[in-house]
Design an enzyme around this catalytic site. Sequence first.
Site, PDB file in Angstrom:
ATOM      1  N   SER A 136       6.793  -7.337   8.913  1.00 56.05           N
ATOM      2  CA  SER A 136       6.979  -6.701  10.230  1.00 56.05           C
ATOM      3  C   SER A 136       6.722  -7.635  11.397  1.00 56.05           C
ATOM      4  CB  SER A 136       6.036  -5.497  10.365  1.00 56.05           C
ATOM      5  OG  SER A 136       6.238  -4.595   9.318  1.00 56.05           O
ATOM      6  N   GLU A 137       7.419  -7.351  12.484  1.00 59.09           N
ATOM      7  CA  GLU A 137       7.230  -8.080  13.748  1.00 59.09           C
ATOM      8  C   GLU A 137       7.251  -7.062  14.880  1.00 59.09           C
ATOM      9  OE1 GLU A 137      10.284 -11.043  14.017  1.00 59.09           O
ATOM     10  OE2 GLU A 137       9.716 -11.982  12.115  1.00 59.09           O
ATOM     11  N   GLY A 139       9.327  -6.714  17.232  1.00 58.59           N
ATOM     12  CA  GLY A 139      10.656  -6.166  17.481  1.00 58.59           C
ATOM     13  C   GLY A 139      11.353  -5.646  16.237  1.00 58.59           C
ATOM     14  N   ILE A 167      -0.282  -7.146  10.007  1.00 60.27           N
ATOM     15  CA  ILE A 167      -0.392  -7.650   8.635  1.00 60.27           C
ATOM     16  C   ILE A 167      -1.738  -7.299   8.000  1.00 60.27           C
ATOM     17  CG2 ILE A 167      -0.105  -9.691   7.149  1.00 60.27           C
ATOM     18  CD1 ILE A 167       2.438  -8.585   8.820  1.00 60.27           C
ATOM     19  N   TYR A 188      21.116 -10.876   7.664  1.00 58.80           N
ATOM     20  CA  TYR A 188      20.011 -10.618   6.722  1.00 58.80           C
ATOM     21  C   TYR A 188      20.094 -11.513   5.477  1.00 58.80           C
ATOM     22  CZ  TYR A 188      23.040  -7.810   3.678  1.00 58.80           C
ATOM     23  OH  TYR A 188      24.030  -7.409   2.816  1.00 58.80           O
ATOM     24  N   ARG A 253       5.584   1.238  -2.345  1.00 58.83           N
ATOM     25  CA  ARG A 253       5.337   2.566  -1.757  1.00 58.83           C
ATOM     26  C   ARG A 253       4.782   3.558  -2.782  1.00 58.83           C
ATOM     27  NH1 ARG A 253      11.379   2.581  -0.480  1.00 58.83           N
ATOM     28  NH2 ARG A 253      10.578   1.612   1.407  1.00 58.83           N
ATOM     29  N   ARG A 278     -22.239  26.074   1.993  1.00 53.04           N
ATOM     30  CA  ARG A 278     -22.328  26.659   3.327  1.00 53.04           C
ATOM     31  C   ARG A 278     -22.315  28.195   3.237  1.00 53.04           C
ATOM     32  NH1 ARG A 278     -23.845  26.530   8.615  1.00 53.04           N
ATOM     33  NH2 ARG A 278     -22.360  27.692   9.905  1.00 53.04           N
ATOM     34  N   GLU A 373       4.842   0.759   5.032  1.00 53.24           N
ATOM     35  CA  GLU A 373       5.786   0.619   3.901  1.00 53.24           C
ATOM     36  C   GLU A 373       6.951   1.609   4.028  1.00 53.24           C
ATOM     37  OE1 GLU A 373       4.446  -0.603   0.126  1.00 53.24           O
ATOM     38  OE2 GLU A 373       2.504  -1.267   0.883  1.00 53.24           O
TER      39      GLU A 373
HETATM   40  C1  LIG Z   1      -2.213  -0.108   9.615  1.00 50.76           C
HETATM   41  C2  LIG Z   1      -0.902  -0.742   9.380  1.00 50.76           C
HETATM   42  C3  LIG Z   1      -0.770  -1.718   8.403  1.00 50.76           C
HETATM   43  C4  LIG Z   1       0.446  -2.363   8.198  1.00 50.76           C
HETATM   44  N1  LIG Z   1       0.531  -3.360   7.256  1.00 50.76           N
HETATM   45  C5  LIG Z   1       1.678  -4.086   7.170  1.00 50.76           C
HETATM   46  C6  LIG Z   1       1.748  -5.229   6.317  1.00 50.76           C
HETATM   47  O1  LIG Z   1       0.799  -5.553   5.606  1.00 50.76           O
HETATM   48  N2  LIG Z   1       2.893  -5.960   6.321  1.00 50.76           N
HETATM   49  C7  LIG Z   1       3.964  -5.639   7.075  1.00 50.76           C
HETATM   50  O2  LIG Z   1       4.966  -6.353   7.014  1.00 50.76           O
HETATM   51  N3  LIG Z   1       3.944  -4.546   7.883  1.00 50.76           N
HETATM   52  C8  LIG Z   1       2.832  -3.768   7.951  1.00 50.76           C
HETATM   53  N4  LIG Z   1       2.767  -2.678   8.776  1.00 50.76           N
HETATM   54  C9  LIG Z   1       3.914  -2.370   9.605  1.00 50.76           C
HETATM   55  C10 LIG Z   1       4.629  -1.089   9.202  1.00 50.76           C
HETATM   56  O3  LIG Z   1       5.336  -1.290   8.018  1.00 50.76           O
HETATM   57  C11 LIG Z   1       5.505  -0.657  10.377  1.00 50.76           C
HETATM   58  O4  LIG Z   1       4.641  -0.193  11.395  1.00 50.76           O
HETATM   59  C12 LIG Z   1       6.486   0.414   9.984  1.00 50.76           C
HETATM   60  O5  LIG Z   1       7.481  -0.096   9.148  1.00 50.76           O
HETATM   61  C13 LIG Z   1       7.144   1.066  11.195  1.00 50.76           C
HETATM   62  O6  LIG Z   1       7.648   0.106  12.067  1.00 50.76           O
HETATM   63  P1  LIG Z   1       7.318   0.194  13.641  1.00 50.76           P
HETATM   64  O7  LIG Z   1       5.846   0.321  13.773  1.00 50.76           O
HETATM   65  O8  LIG Z   1       7.985  -0.926  14.315  1.00 50.76           O
HETATM   66  O9  LIG Z   1       7.931   1.572  14.101  1.00 50.76           O
HETATM   67  P2  LIG Z   1       9.461   1.807  14.560  1.00 50.76           P
HETATM   68  O10 LIG Z   1      10.380   1.204  13.566  1.00 50.76           O
HETATM   69  O11 LIG Z   1       9.590   1.427  15.973  1.00 50.76           O
HETATM   70  O12 LIG Z   1       9.566   3.381  14.428  1.00 50.76           O
HETATM   71  C14 LIG Z   1       9.130   4.280  15.439  1.00 50.76           C
HETATM   72  C15 LIG Z   1       9.654   5.669  15.098  1.00 50.76           C
HETATM   73  O13 LIG Z   1      11.092   5.657  15.109  1.00 50.76           O
HETATM   74  C16 LIG Z   1      11.593   6.146  13.887  1.00 50.76           C
HETATM   75  N5  LIG Z   1      12.848   5.462  13.546  1.00 50.76           N
HETATM   76  C17 LIG Z   1      13.118   4.136  13.632  1.00 50.76           C
HETATM   77  N6  LIG Z   1      14.372   3.904  13.213  1.00 50.76           N
HETATM   78  C18 LIG Z   1      14.898   5.090  12.829  1.00 50.76           C
HETATM   79  C19 LIG Z   1      16.132   5.517  12.268  1.00 50.76           C
HETATM   80  N7  LIG Z   1      17.133   4.657  12.015  1.00 50.76           N
HETATM   81  N8  LIG Z   1      16.297   6.824  11.987  1.00 50.76           N
HETATM   82  C20 LIG Z   1      15.316   7.712  12.225  1.00 50.76           C
HETATM   83  N9  LIG Z   1      14.090   7.373  12.735  1.00 50.76           N
HETATM   84  C21 LIG Z   1      13.907   6.092  13.025  1.00 50.76           C
HETATM   85  C22 LIG Z   1      10.493   5.828  12.864  1.00 50.76           C
HETATM   86  O14 LIG Z   1      10.592   6.647  11.708  1.00 50.76           O
HETATM   87  C23 LIG Z   1       9.251   6.114  13.676  1.00 50.76           C
HETATM   88  O15 LIG Z   1       8.955   7.484  13.683  1.00 50.76           O
HETATM   89  C24 LIG Z   1       1.577  -1.990   8.965  1.00 50.76           C
HETATM   90  C25 LIG Z   1       1.451  -0.980   9.929  1.00 50.76           C
HETATM   91  C26 LIG Z   1       0.242  -0.368  10.149  1.00 50.76           C
HETATM   92  C27 LIG Z   1       0.123   0.690  11.211  1.00 50.76           C
END
Ligand SMILES: Cc1cc2nc3c(=O)[nH]c(=O)nc-3n(C[C@H](O)[C@H](O)[C@H](O)COP(=O)(O)OP(=O)(O)OC[C@H]3O[C@@H](n4cnc5c(N)ncnc54)[C@H](O)[C@@H]3O)c2cc1C
Length: 391
Positions: A136-137, A139, A167, A188, A253, A278, A373
């Site tokens: 993840s990043e 953006g 991460i 990709y 997952r 309780r 995930e």
């Molecule tokens: C505590 C924590 C630990 C993590 N650990 C890791 C890690 O170890 N490695 C790693 O790589 N990542 C990690 N992540 C990142 C995580 O996988 C992402 O946060 C997640 O994939 C969602 O991406 P985003 O936060 O950018 O949300 P966004 O992608 O911006 O999503 C925001 C909302 O929009 C919805 N949405 C987006 N696109 C669509 C679509 N096409 N259709 C319908 N709904 C949509 C999503 O479901 C969500 O509700 C972690 C995140 C957290 C919070």
Amino acid sequence: MAETLTAPRSLPLTDLSEDERMFADQVRQFAEERVRPLVASMDRDAAIPRDLIDACFDLGIMGIEIPEKHGGAGATFFMSVLVVEALACVDASLAVLVDVQNTLVNNAILRWGTESQQSRYFPKLASKWVGAYALSEAGSGSDAFALACRAVDEGDHFELTGRKLWITNAAEAELFIVLANADPAKGYKGITAFLVERSFPGFTVGKKEDKLGIRASSTCELILEGCRVPKENVLGEVGKGYKIAIETLNEGRIGIGAQMVGVAQGAFEHGVRYSQEREQFGRPIADFQAVQFQLAELATEIEASRLLTYNAARLRDTRAPFIKEAAMAKLFASRAAEHVTSKVVEVYGGNGFTREYPVEKYFRDQKVGQIYEGTTHMQLMVIAKQILGKM
Ligand SMILES: Cc1cc2nc3c(=O)[nH]c(=O)nc-3n(C[C@H](O)[C@H](O)[C@H](O)COP(=O)(O)OP(=O)(O)OC[C@H]3O[C@@H](n4cnc5c(N)ncnc54)[C@H](O)[C@@H]3O)c2cc1C
């Protein structure tokens, strides 16, 4: 050991082999004796003590599928699921540390690592090195393959530049699987997976997130500034990182499903005990049918989550198709964990709303199950694609 782990098909899903039962019981005992006393302080300090991580290595739960010749347990993916569930009953943060190590990092190296990469990294991952998985990043979250991190071919090495966000395990990890694009013109199909050591020049771990739940689990930014990665540290082939990412997360997952089963189960056990202790209106609140029915509903949701999760893991171990089942397990178990932990807070009444009692933490910890995930929407997309035959 490995031969005894796959239960014959005629057995119920929750029927564990002797090895599985012993391992799960041992981990639950470890969680009760070693982890439980530290849960509140780990949550408060937002850190897992190194001693406790070392104890996980000593217990053999950091290299569950790593072959015995490399110092691992040589066990199954299903065993990882049991371990994550047992730990999450007590602490979801330690559970995710162990989960990422086994179901993402070790798993990816087992499937795509060369013999030399396995001999170099498995003995360390089984004995002292924590691993992390960086896709993840800022953006690119759900749209994971829009990642901006770049890898430039410099002859005998690649130079990686970009930032990773969210991460897990980053504060503790020595080895990171980093996804970067080596040929952006190919979209990709330029994405490549790299094995990046913490000590590589140009690599730093950045800011740590201050989170709602799983507070003891570290979640940090990674900063790559011309990070020099030797060519022999490409995991799989150049341009095949997208496949590694998809396939690893398909399996990973199931581990999150297991974490959510454990969180729900742990909260539920508190709820049952509290309802018997309780007293209101001169008797334990468990005597009231409304409370009994509530507990019965929650027990049913947990059982269904566990069956979905175990089934997905058993399918994966027998190399049967499991993508739809894995997404269903995570989708259902994370929703069930939200409902179960919320209702257990209510069983505790006002006490449930305070930090003096353990259940509010379960409620906070579960929420991430619907985010990482692949969010709930992404799980629904995977399931729909599988049903409609578009994958
Ligand atoms: C505590 C924590 C630990 C993590 N650990 C890791 C890690 O170890 N490695 C790693 O790589 N990542 C990690 N992540 C990142 C995580 O996988 C992402 O946060 C997640 O994939 C969602 O991406 P985003 O936060 O950018 O949300 P966004 O992608 O911006 O999503 C925001 C909302 O929009 C919805 N949405 C987006 N696109 C669509 C679509 N096409 N259709 C319908 N709904 C949509 C999503 O479901 C969500 O509700 C972690 C995140 C957290 C919070």
